[in-house]
Design a protein around this motif. Structure first.
Motif, PDB file in Angstrom:
ATOM      1  N   VAL A 171       0.917  -1.390   0.122  1.00 17.80           N
ATOM      2  CA  VAL A 171      -0.415   0.600   0.079  1.00 17.80           C
ATOM      3  C   VAL A 171       1.087   1.233   0.675  1.00 17.80           C
ATOM      4  O   VAL A 171       0.415   1.555  -0.932  1.00 17.80           O
ATOM      5  N   ALA A 172       2.421   1.281   0.742  1.00 15.47           N
ATOM      6  CA  ALA A 172       3.334   2.171   0.962  1.00 15.47           C
ATOM      7  C   ALA A 172       3.440   2.641  -0.339  1.00 15.47           C
ATOM      8  O   ALA A 172       3.939   4.225  -0.569  1.00 15.47           O
ATOM      9  N   VAL A 173       3.176   1.286  -1.120  1.00 16.81           N
ATOM     10  CA  VAL A 173       3.714   2.121  -2.819  1.00 16.81           C
ATOM     11  C   VAL A 173       3.030   3.008  -3.860  1.00 16.81           C
ATOM     12  O   VAL A 173       3.558   3.789  -4.366  1.00 16.81           O
ATOM     13  N   VAL A 174       1.435   3.423  -3.230  1.00 23.62           N
ATOM     14  CA  VAL A 174       1.105   4.193  -3.757  1.00 23.62           C
ATOM     15  C   VAL A 174       0.914   5.416  -3.956  1.00 23.62           C
ATOM     16  O   VAL A 174       1.676   6.607  -4.486  1.00 23.62           O
ATOM     17  N   PRO A 175       1.448   6.085  -2.711  1.00 17.91           N
ATOM     18  CA  PRO A 175       1.994   7.364  -1.746  1.00 17.91           C
ATOM     19  C   PRO A 175       2.894   7.486  -2.324  1.00 17.91           C
ATOM     20  O   PRO A 175       3.751   8.703  -2.950  1.00 17.91           O
ATOM     21  N   MET A 176       4.331   6.557  -2.649  1.00 13.72           N
ATOM     22  CA  MET A 176       4.809   6.374  -2.525  1.00 13.72           C
ATOM     23  C   MET A 176       5.550   6.843  -4.694  1.00 13.72           C
ATOM     24  O   MET A 176       6.426   7.999  -4.955  1.00 13.72           O
ATOM     25  N   VAL A 177       4.957   6.643  -5.753  1.00 10.65           N
ATOM     26  CA  VAL A 177       4.826   6.939  -7.001  1.00 10.65           C
ATOM     27  C   VAL A 177       4.498   7.750  -6.922  1.00 10.65           C
ATOM     28  O   VAL A 177       4.156   8.615  -8.237  1.00 10.65           O
ATOM     29  N   VAL A 178       2.838   8.309  -6.232  1.00  4.33           N
ATOM     30  CA  VAL A 178       2.044   9.333  -6.511  1.00  4.33           C
ATOM     31  C   VAL A 178       3.516  11.352  -5.717  1.00  4.33           C
ATOM     32  O   VAL A 178       3.253  12.072  -6.798  1.00  4.33           O
ATOM     33  N   ALA A 179       3.783  10.800  -4.852  1.00  6.13           N
ATOM     34  CA  ALA A 179       4.712  11.905  -4.392  1.00  6.13           C
ATOM     35  C   ALA A 179       5.808  12.009  -5.692  1.00  6.13           C
ATOM     36  O   ALA A 179       6.491  13.088  -5.674  1.00  6.13           O
ATOM     37  N   ALA A 180       6.116  10.671  -5.898  1.00  7.20           N
ATOM     38  CA  ALA A 180       7.408  10.921  -7.457  1.00  7.20           C
ATOM     39  C   ALA A 180       7.084  11.660  -8.757  1.00  7.20           C
ATOM     40  O   ALA A 180       7.295  12.595  -8.753  1.00  7.20           O
ATOM     41  N   VAL A 181       5.309  11.607  -9.036  1.00  7.99           N
ATOM     42  CA  VAL A 181       5.039  12.163 -10.206  1.00  7.99           C
ATOM     43  C   VAL A 181       4.418  13.375  -9.749  1.00  7.99           C
ATOM     44  O   VAL A 181       5.374  14.440 -10.743  1.00  7.99           O
ATOM     45  N   LEU A 182       4.188  13.887  -8.513  1.00 10.99           N
ATOM     46  CA  LEU A 182       4.496  15.497  -8.405  1.00 10.99           C
ATOM     47  C   LEU A 182       5.694  15.961  -8.161  1.00 10.99           C
ATOM     48  O   LEU A 182       5.415  17.298  -7.974  1.00 10.99           O
ATOM     49  N   ASP A 183       6.853  15.267  -8.264  1.00 12.60           N
ATOM     50  CA  ASP A 183       7.865  16.373  -7.623  1.00 12.60           C
ATOM     51  C   ASP A 183       7.758  17.027  -9.278  1.00 12.60           C
ATOM     52  O   ASP A 183       9.019  17.563  -9.170  1.00 12.60           O
ATOM     53  N   GLY A 184       7.424  16.081 -10.008  1.00  9.18           N
ATOM     54  CA  GLY A 184       8.197  16.603 -11.367  1.00  9.18           C
ATOM     55  C   GLY A 184       7.119  17.658 -12.364  1.00  9.18           C
ATOM     56  O   GLY A 184       6.901  18.237 -12.539  1.00  9.18           O
TER      57      GLY A 184
END
Length: 254
Positions: free
Chosen positions: A81-94
């Motif tokens: 489940v933790a992978v979801v915010p991890m990926v979303v945060a990575a996208v927001l970083d761009g």
């Protein structure tokens, strides 16, 4: 003949902006980078219409990343489940940079805030490996190597280097991928054992977390060496007194 999706004027503007921020590197030459630029600018469009400030997106990415070690620490399937915010945060970083370009709100402070946010996110991702069972000292070595990589790049840019110097094997996407795969593997190992499948009894979450950390360490050391070499080659040599930093009073060596 143009392959893939036709490039619009908006795409070309997005590519040019990304290139300016990355020392003239052209994203058109890589399908992955080209797709990444399109994705971040697509995410920025609705935020621009809603009047969201890029700094708010930067801070939101850090908050989401802070949730990653907390969720991973719950065990069972929660690391997945933790992978979801991890990926979303990575996208927001761009997305924050794309939003700043689209709204004309790009600023020196925004770039500083973005750098600070990236380093906080890096440390939070590495903390996730500790939570998953990796030795804290090994993760600390990866953290030091990662910070040294970014410090070498920042010092090189302050000394006159244009752009990132080099795109290494240990950039932000690589860091996210290593931690995401490690978290997913830990969740998969728990799920397999919970249904009675125990193919490798000696391989548990701690072993998987340690393995992921070792992979991260190898990539971090290679990336650090790559950046140091690129900075060394990008900067002019000094005189007999050693290398000098442009802009220092008297151009004296540090």
């Amino acid at each position: 003949m143009t392959r893939g999706r036709p490039r619009s004027a908006a795409d070309e503007e997005s590519f040019d902006h990304w290139s300016r921020l990355h020392g003239g590197l052209d994203p058109r030459g890589s399908v992955w980078v080209r797709g990444w630029v399109r994705l971040t600018h697509a995410g920025a469009r609705p935020l621009a219409r809603w009047g969201v400030h890029p700094d708010a997106v930067t801070l939101a990415a850090v908050v989401l990343t802070a949730a990653v070690p907390l969720l991973a620490g719950l065990g069972a399937l929660w690391p997945l489940v933790a992978v979801v915010p991890m990926v979303v945060a990575a996208v927001l970083d761009g997305v924050d940079g794309a939003l700043a370009a689209r709204t004309g709100t790009d600023s020196a402070w925004g770039r500083v805030l973005d750098g600070l946010a990236d380093r906080c996110a890096d440390l939070l991702l590495l903390l996730t490996l500790v939570v998953l069972g990796a030795p804290w000292w090994l993760v600390a070595v990866v953290a030091v190597a990662t910070l040294l990589l970014e410090q070498a790049r920042a010092l090189g840019q302050a000394a006159g280097m244009v752009g990132p110097g080099a795109v290494t094997v240990w950039e932000r996407p690589s860091r996210v991928i290593v931690v995401a795969f490690t978290a997913a593997a830990c969740a998969a190992a728990w799920a397999a054992r919970s249904v009675g499948v125990d193919v490798l009894p000696a391989v548990d979450g701690a072993v998987l977390a340690t393995t992921g950390t070792v992979v991260g360490l190898a990539l971090a050391l290679v990336g650090l060496a790559h950046v140091v070499r690129a900075v060394r080659r990008a900067l002019p040599r000094g005189g007999a007194g050693g290398d000098t930093f442009p802009g220092r009073p008297g151009n004296t060596p540090l």
